[in-house]
Design a protein around this motif. Structure first.
Motif, mmCIF file in Angstrom:
data_model
loop_
_atom_site.group_PDB
_atom_site.id
_atom_site.type_symbol
_atom_site.label_atom_id
_atom_site.label_comp_id
_atom_site.label_asym_id
_atom_site.label_seq_id
_atom_site.Cartn_x
_atom_site.Cartn_y
_atom_site.Cartn_z
ATOM 1 N N VAL A 92 0.282 -1.546 0.256
ATOM 2 C CA VAL A 92 -0.245 -0.134 0.112
ATOM 3 C C VAL A 92 0.910 1.572 0.461
ATOM 4 O O VAL A 92 1.671 1.200 0.735
ATOM 5 C CB VAL A 92 -1.161 0.210 1.276
ATOM 6 N N ARG A 93 0.518 2.066 -1.326
ATOM 7 C CA ARG A 93 1.177 3.486 -0.995
ATOM 8 C C ARG A 93 0.807 4.248 -0.806
ATOM 9 O O ARG A 93 1.698 4.941 -0.184
ATOM 10 C CB ARG A 93 2.216 3.636 -2.886
ATOM 11 N N MET A 94 -0.228 3.963 -1.027
ATOM 12 C CA MET A 94 -1.754 5.254 -0.328
ATOM 13 C C MET A 94 -2.726 5.199 0.096
ATOM 14 O O MET A 94 -3.303 4.182 -0.116
ATOM 15 C CB MET A 94 -1.201 6.590 -1.716
ATOM 16 N N VAL A 95 -3.091 5.572 0.699
ATOM 17 C CA VAL A 95 -4.917 5.342 1.139
ATOM 18 C C VAL A 95 -5.259 5.997 1.542
ATOM 19 O O VAL A 95 -5.102 7.932 1.970
ATOM 20 C CB VAL A 95 -5.195 4.402 2.470
ATOM 21 N N ALA A 96 -6.901 6.463 1.033
ATOM 22 C CA ALA A 96 -7.607 7.954 1.122
ATOM 23 C C ALA A 96 -8.707 7.304 1.820
ATOM 24 O O ALA A 96 -9.326 6.127 2.044
ATOM 25 C CB ALA A 96 -8.221 8.198 -0.001
ATOM 26 N N VAL A 97 -9.171 7.205 2.793
ATOM 27 C CA VAL A 97 -9.784 6.979 4.009
ATOM 28 C C VAL A 97 -11.503 8.209 4.328
ATOM 29 O O VAL A 97 -11.357 9.254 4.370
ATOM 30 C CB VAL A 97 -8.960 6.495 5.738
ATOM 31 N N THR A 98 -12.174 7.358 4.406
ATOM 32 C CA THR A 98 -13.317 9.048 4.687
ATOM 33 C C THR A 98 -14.201 7.911 5.885
ATOM 34 O O THR A 98 -13.983 6.531 5.350
ATOM 35 C CB THR A 98 -14.084 8.999 3.132
ATOM 36 N N VAL A 99 -14.620 8.116 6.828
ATOM 37 C CA VAL A 99 -15.389 8.379 8.030
ATOM 38 C C VAL A 99 -16.633 8.682 7.494
ATOM 39 O O VAL A 99 -16.734 10.095 7.849
ATOM 40 C CB VAL A 99 -14.764 8.579 9.147
ATOM 41 N N HIS A 100 -17.787 7.520 7.524
ATOM 42 C CA HIS A 100 -18.964 9.296 7.593
ATOM 43 C C HIS A 100 -19.793 8.787 8.942
ATOM 44 O O HIS A 100 -19.636 7.242 9.117
ATOM 45 C CB HIS A 100 -20.260 8.632 6.893
ATOM 46 N N LYS A 101 -20.299 10.082 9.392
ATOM 47 C CA LYS A 101 -21.130 10.023 10.602
ATOM 48 C C LYS A 101 -22.390 10.072 10.500
ATOM 49 O O LYS A 101 -23.311 11.029 10.722
ATOM 50 C CB LYS A 101 -20.585 10.729 11.985
ATOM 51 N N PRO A 102 -23.572 9.119 9.847
ATOM 52 C CA PRO A 102 -24.571 9.587 9.702
ATOM 53 C C PRO A 102 -25.389 9.944 10.964
ATOM 54 O O PRO A 102 -26.954 10.222 10.463
ATOM 55 C CB PRO A 102 -25.322 8.271 8.939
ATOM 56 N N ASN A 103 -25.228 9.543 11.925
ATOM 57 C CA ASN A 103 -26.493 9.462 13.106
ATOM 58 C C ASN A 103 -25.634 10.202 14.078
ATOM 59 O O ASN A 103 -25.865 10.638 15.350
ATOM 60 C CB ASN A 103 -26.744 8.695 13.644
ATOM 61 N N ALA A 104 -24.087 11.433 13.201
ATOM 62 C CA ALA A 104 -24.045 12.807 14.249
ATOM 63 C C ALA A 104 -25.096 13.690 15.080
ATOM 64 O O ALA A 104 -26.204 13.860 14.673
ATOM 65 C CB ALA A 104 -23.557 14.028 13.396
ATOM 66 N N PRO A 105 -24.469 13.883 16.139
ATOM 67 C CA PRO A 105 -25.376 14.777 16.730
ATOM 68 C C PRO A 105 -25.667 15.999 16.523
ATOM 69 O O PRO A 105 -24.909 16.976 17.270
ATOM 70 C CB PRO A 105 -25.334 14.735 18.314
ATOM 71 N N ILE A 106 -26.299 16.537 15.159
ATOM 72 C CA ILE A 106 -26.757 17.248 14.685
ATOM 73 C C ILE A 106 -28.127 17.819 14.947
ATOM 74 O O ILE A 106 -29.020 17.311 14.400
ATOM 75 C CB ILE A 106 -26.379 17.642 12.912
ATOM 76 N N ASP A 107 -28.830 19.032 14.975
ATOM 77 C CA ASP A 107 -29.933 19.591 15.731
ATOM 78 C C ASP A 107 -30.686 20.177 13.930
ATOM 79 O O ASP A 107 -31.257 20.739 13.699
ATOM 80 C CB ASP A 107 -30.132 20.281 16.596
ATOM 81 N N ARG A 108 -30.029 20.011 12.675
ATOM 82 C CA ARG A 108 -30.806 20.054 11.464
ATOM 83 C C ARG A 108 -30.269 18.910 10.690
ATOM 84 O O ARG A 108 -30.045 18.155 11.164
ATOM 85 C CB ARG A 108 -29.627 21.245 10.809
ATOM 86 N N GLU A 109 -31.460 18.854 10.051
ATOM 87 C CA GLU A 109 -32.003 17.476 9.171
ATOM 88 C C GLU A 109 -30.241 17.837 8.085
ATOM 89 O O GLU A 109 -30.105 18.497 7.676
ATOM 90 C CB GLU A 109 -33.323 17.549 8.238
ATOM 91 N N PHE A 110 -29.557 16.368 8.096
ATOM 92 C CA PHE A 110 -28.808 16.494 6.934
ATOM 93 C C PHE A 110 -28.485 14.983 6.187
ATOM 94 O O PHE A 110 -29.621 14.395 7.120
ATOM 95 C CB PHE A 110 -27.307 16.720 7.657
ATOM 96 N N SER A 111 -27.898 14.490 5.469
ATOM 97 C CA SER A 111 -27.687 13.131 5.106
ATOM 98 C C SER A 111 -26.999 12.523 4.976
ATOM 99 O O SER A 111 -26.742 11.395 5.307
ATOM 100 C CB SER A 111 -28.253 13.290 3.451
ATOM 101 N N ASP A 112 -25.666 13.121 5.554
ATOM 102 C CA ASP A 112 -24.297 12.664 6.226
ATOM 103 C C ASP A 112 -23.433 14.139 6.684
ATOM 104 O O ASP A 112 -23.171 15.327 6.251
ATOM 105 C CB ASP A 112 -23.868 11.972 5.071
#
Length: 135
Positions: A92-112
């Motif tokens: 592995v030479r390089m890596v791209a990592v995305t961590v999604h937190k779809p249930n993050a504690p945000i008081d607005r409607e959001f998708s991700d």
């Protein structure tokens, strides 16, 4: 010839207890992880042998263990832990990592909510030759 190919693992859903709030640590939530490995697949393509590539099933288990393991406050920290572990794998030479937190504690409607980081080994890319400066 040297190749830079990609092996992508997308949408790995793992339960974890990460976050800055007590309820996030206590109750936990699902996290979704995308990992793109930058490798050469030339040897594996020629040999048709899994031993000559990065085994994405093993990567999935390694990432799941990190996400399901010791809690951290920030998904930035979680992404870095994943990147460090994946970069330690041979090939592995390089890596791209995305961590999604779809249930993050945000008081607005959001998708991700997500954080994406890209990391590479210091020796991952050839050093360009020094250019002579002519006067």
């Amino acid at each position: 010839m040297d190749f830079i190919d990609e092996i992508a693992l997308r949408g790995l859903r793992v339960f974890g207890r990460h976050g800055v709030y007590d309820h996030e640590r206590r109750d936990g939530q699902d996290f979704v992880v995308d990992v793109v490995l930058y490798v050469s697949t030339a040897a594996a393509a020629e040999s048709d042998d899994v031993a000559d590539t990065v085994h994405y099933g093993e990567v999935a288990e390694q990432v799941a263990a990190i996400v399901g393991g010791e809690p951290v406050n920030l998904i930035e920290t979680l992404a870095q832990r994943i990147a460090d572990a994946v970069l330690a794998r041979d090939g592995v030479r390089m890596v791209a990592v995305t961590v999604h937190k779809p249930n993050a504690p945000i008081d607005r409607e959001f998708s991700d909510v997500s954080v994406t980081i890209r990391r590479s080994r210091p020796d991952a890319w050839p050093t360009p030759p020094e250019q002579e400066i002519s006067a």
